[in-house]
Design a protein around this motif. Structure first.
Motif, PDB file in Angstrom:
ATOM      1  N   ASN A  33       0.812  -1.219   0.000  1.00  0.00           N
ATOM      2  CA  ASN A  33       0.000   0.000   0.000  1.00  0.00           C
ATOM      3  C   ASN A  33       0.846   1.270   0.000  1.00  0.00           C
ATOM      4  O   ASN A  33       0.401   2.307  -0.496  1.00  0.00           O
ATOM      5  CB  ASN A  33      -0.946   0.013   1.197  1.00  0.00           C
ATOM      6  CG  ASN A  33      -2.017  -1.058   1.101  1.00  0.00           C
ATOM      7  OD1 ASN A  33      -2.286  -1.774   2.054  1.00  0.00           O
ATOM      8  ND2 ASN A  33      -2.637  -1.194  -0.057  1.00  0.00           N
ATOM      9  N   TRP A  34       2.029   1.215   0.568  1.00  0.00           N
ATOM     10  CA  TRP A  34       2.924   2.374   0.570  1.00  0.00           C
ATOM     11  C   TRP A  34       4.165   2.044  -0.246  1.00  0.00           C
ATOM     12  O   TRP A  34       4.834   1.049   0.021  1.00  0.00           O
ATOM     13  CB  TRP A  34       3.320   2.757   1.995  1.00  0.00           C
ATOM     14  CG  TRP A  34       2.218   3.439   2.745  1.00  0.00           C
ATOM     15  CD1 TRP A  34       1.355   2.863   3.632  1.00  0.00           C
ATOM     16  CD2 TRP A  34       1.849   4.821   2.662  1.00  0.00           C
ATOM     17  NE1 TRP A  34       0.469   3.798   4.113  1.00  0.00           N
ATOM     18  CE2 TRP A  34       0.756   5.007   3.540  1.00  0.00           C
ATOM     19  CE3 TRP A  34       2.333   5.912   1.935  1.00  0.00           C
ATOM     20  CZ2 TRP A  34       0.140   6.247   3.706  1.00  0.00           C
ATOM     21  CZ3 TRP A  34       1.725   7.142   2.098  1.00  0.00           C
ATOM     22  CH2 TRP A  34       0.644   7.307   2.978  1.00  0.00           C
ATOM     23  N   ARG A  41       6.642   9.421  -2.386  1.00  0.00           N
ATOM     24  CA  ARG A  41       6.060   8.377  -1.539  1.00  0.00           C
ATOM     25  C   ARG A  41       4.564   8.354  -1.784  1.00  0.00           C
ATOM     26  O   ARG A  41       3.894   9.390  -1.682  1.00  0.00           O
ATOM     27  CB  ARG A  41       6.352   8.634  -0.060  1.00  0.00           C
ATOM     28  CG  ARG A  41       5.932   7.468   0.848  1.00  0.00           C
ATOM     29  CD  ARG A  41       6.533   7.626   2.234  1.00  0.00           C
ATOM     30  NE  ARG A  41       6.279   6.437   3.041  1.00  0.00           N
ATOM     31  CZ  ARG A  41       5.370   6.369   4.013  1.00  0.00           C
ATOM     32  NH1 ARG A  41       4.625   7.430   4.301  1.00  0.00           N
ATOM     33  NH2 ARG A  41       5.199   5.264   4.710  1.00  0.00           N
ATOM     34  N   TYR A  43       0.622   6.414  -1.431  1.00  0.00           N
ATOM     35  CA  TYR A  43      -0.330   5.474  -0.855  1.00  0.00           C
ATOM     36  C   TYR A  43      -1.203   4.937  -1.984  1.00  0.00           C
ATOM     37  O   TYR A  43      -1.873   5.700  -2.689  1.00  0.00           O
ATOM     38  CB  TYR A  43      -1.202   6.155   0.197  1.00  0.00           C
ATOM     39  CG  TYR A  43      -2.352   5.303   0.681  1.00  0.00           C
ATOM     40  CD1 TYR A  43      -2.120   4.053   1.251  1.00  0.00           C
ATOM     41  CD2 TYR A  43      -3.667   5.743   0.559  1.00  0.00           C
ATOM     42  CE1 TYR A  43      -3.173   3.266   1.683  1.00  0.00           C
ATOM     43  CE2 TYR A  43      -4.725   4.974   0.999  1.00  0.00           C
ATOM     44  CZ  TYR A  43      -4.472   3.729   1.560  1.00  0.00           C
ATOM     45  OH  TYR A  43      -5.508   2.941   1.987  1.00  0.00           O
ATOM     46  N   PRO A  45      -4.110   2.162  -2.461  1.00  0.00           N
ATOM     47  CA  PRO A  45      -4.991   1.168  -1.842  1.00  0.00           C
ATOM     48  C   PRO A  45      -5.102  -0.105  -2.686  1.00  0.00           C
ATOM     49  O   PRO A  45      -4.896  -0.080  -3.904  1.00  0.00           O
ATOM     50  CB  PRO A  45      -6.342   1.892  -1.770  1.00  0.00           C
ATOM     51  CG  PRO A  45      -6.041   3.336  -1.948  1.00  0.00           C
ATOM     52  CD  PRO A  45      -4.826   3.397  -2.805  1.00  0.00           C
ATOM     53  N   THR A  50      -1.057   0.102  -9.273  1.00  0.00           N
ATOM     54  CA  THR A  50       0.199   0.538  -8.665  1.00  0.00           C
ATOM     55  C   THR A  50       1.276   0.700  -9.730  1.00  0.00           C
ATOM     56  O   THR A  50       1.364  -0.103 -10.664  1.00  0.00           O
ATOM     57  CB  THR A  50       0.680  -0.471  -7.604  1.00  0.00           C
ATOM     58  OG1 THR A  50       1.956  -0.051  -7.098  1.00  0.00           O
ATOM     59  CG2 THR A  50       0.812  -1.874  -8.178  1.00  0.00           C
ATOM     60  N   SER A  80      -4.274   6.573  -8.265  1.00  0.00           N
ATOM     61  CA  SER A  80      -3.730   7.190  -7.051  1.00  0.00           C
ATOM     62  C   SER A  80      -2.816   8.364  -7.336  1.00  0.00           C
ATOM     63  O   SER A  80      -2.235   8.929  -6.404  1.00  0.00           O
ATOM     64  CB  SER A  80      -2.990   6.130  -6.224  1.00  0.00           C
ATOM     65  OG  SER A  80      -3.868   5.091  -5.850  1.00  0.00           O
ATOM     66  N   ALA A 106      -6.947   8.559  -2.351  1.00  0.00           N
ATOM     67  CA  ALA A 106      -5.515   8.309  -2.195  1.00  0.00           C
ATOM     68  C   ALA A 106      -4.690   9.351  -2.947  1.00  0.00           C
ATOM     69  O   ALA A 106      -3.629   9.786  -2.473  1.00  0.00           O
ATOM     70  CB  ALA A 106      -5.169   6.905  -2.698  1.00  0.00           C
ATOM     71  N   ASN A 110      -1.813  11.706  -1.469  1.00  0.00           N
ATOM     72  CA  ASN A 110      -0.474  11.723  -2.055  1.00  0.00           C
ATOM     73  C   ASN A 110      -0.051  13.127  -2.473  1.00  0.00           C
ATOM     74  O   ASN A 110       1.127  13.497  -2.344  1.00  0.00           O
ATOM     75  CB  ASN A 110      -0.421  10.774  -3.254  1.00  0.00           C
ATOM     76  CG  ASN A 110      -0.558   9.326  -2.844  1.00  0.00           C
ATOM     77  OD1 ASN A 110      -0.177   8.942  -1.740  1.00  0.00           O
ATOM     78  ND2 ASN A 110      -1.127   8.507  -3.717  1.00  0.00           N
TER      79      ASN A 110
END
Length: 218
Positions: A33-34, A41, A43, A45, A50, A80, A106, A110
């Protein structure tokens, strides 16, 4: 060396699509998740796309870094916000849209965490349906592009339907909101089976070619 790209309408192509769908489904719900991506950096979910280890995110980050265009810019299907954050870090105002409220929340987290929230606005809508016509000087999208039907919630970020209707809607919407003659950038795979635009940057995999393509409204 030229890429060896297998068409999606062959036995091998269909097998590759099935394997890719299975792997991406697992990755979308099991990723960390991170994460760190290109100095930010983030986040991300579970269920949101990703950038960690994904080729399209790497290619897009390299392409966007080269472009010098006036603002505003827009990212359709921003998730995100990993790509929009890279743009905002350059002091460019960008609007991000997405249909998944969880991913947009998110993105707001961010943008604040990376101190670029003054350069980013987020809107909740399907593709670019809520954005004005002829409003942006650059539009980019990392859309679903595999020609398969979604069967699970996580599939909507990777599968475009057998007829590619979701990908086509993303592209038509991106062209609608872009100003005349300005670029629209989008990711695509040789497994997509759609030939549109010109490749800007590509990467070859075994039996697949992934590219960032460019089109412009005339």
């Amino acid at each position: 060396m030229a890429c060896i790209a297998i068409p999606p309408d062959t036995v091998t192509g269909r097998l590759m699509l099935t394997v890719t769908k299975t792997l991406l489904r697992f990755y979308l719900v099991r990723h960390k998740n991170w994460i760190f991506f290109r100095g930010n950096r983030l986040y991300v979910p579970s269920g949101c796309f990703t950038p960690a280890g994904t080729i399209t995110s790497d290619l897009f980050s390299m392409v966007l870094a080269r472009i010098q265009m006036e603002e505003p810019w827009a990212e359709i299907g921003c998730g995100s916000g990993q790509l929009s954050l890279l743009v905002a870090k350059r002091g460019i105002y960008v609007v991000g849209s997405d249909i998944d409220e969880k991913c947009l929340r998110a993105m707001k987290v961010n943008s604040r965490a990376n101190k670029v929230d003054g350069y980013i606005d987020v809107v909740l809508c399907d593709a670019a349906s809520c954005l004005r016509r002829n409003a942006f000087n650059l539009v980019f999208t990392n859309p679903p592009y595999f020609p398969m039907e979604a069967e699970k919630p996580a599939d909507v970020s990777i599968l475009a339907g057998r007829d590619l209707r979701i990908l086509k809607r993303f592209l038509l919407d991106s062209l609608r909101i872009s100003k005349k003659s300005v670029p629209v950038l989008f990711s695509v795979s040789s497994l997509t089976g759609l030939k549109i635009g010109q490749p800007v940057l590509c990467r070859c995999l075994p039996l697949e070619r992934i590219c960032i393509n460019i089109v412009a409204k005339r």
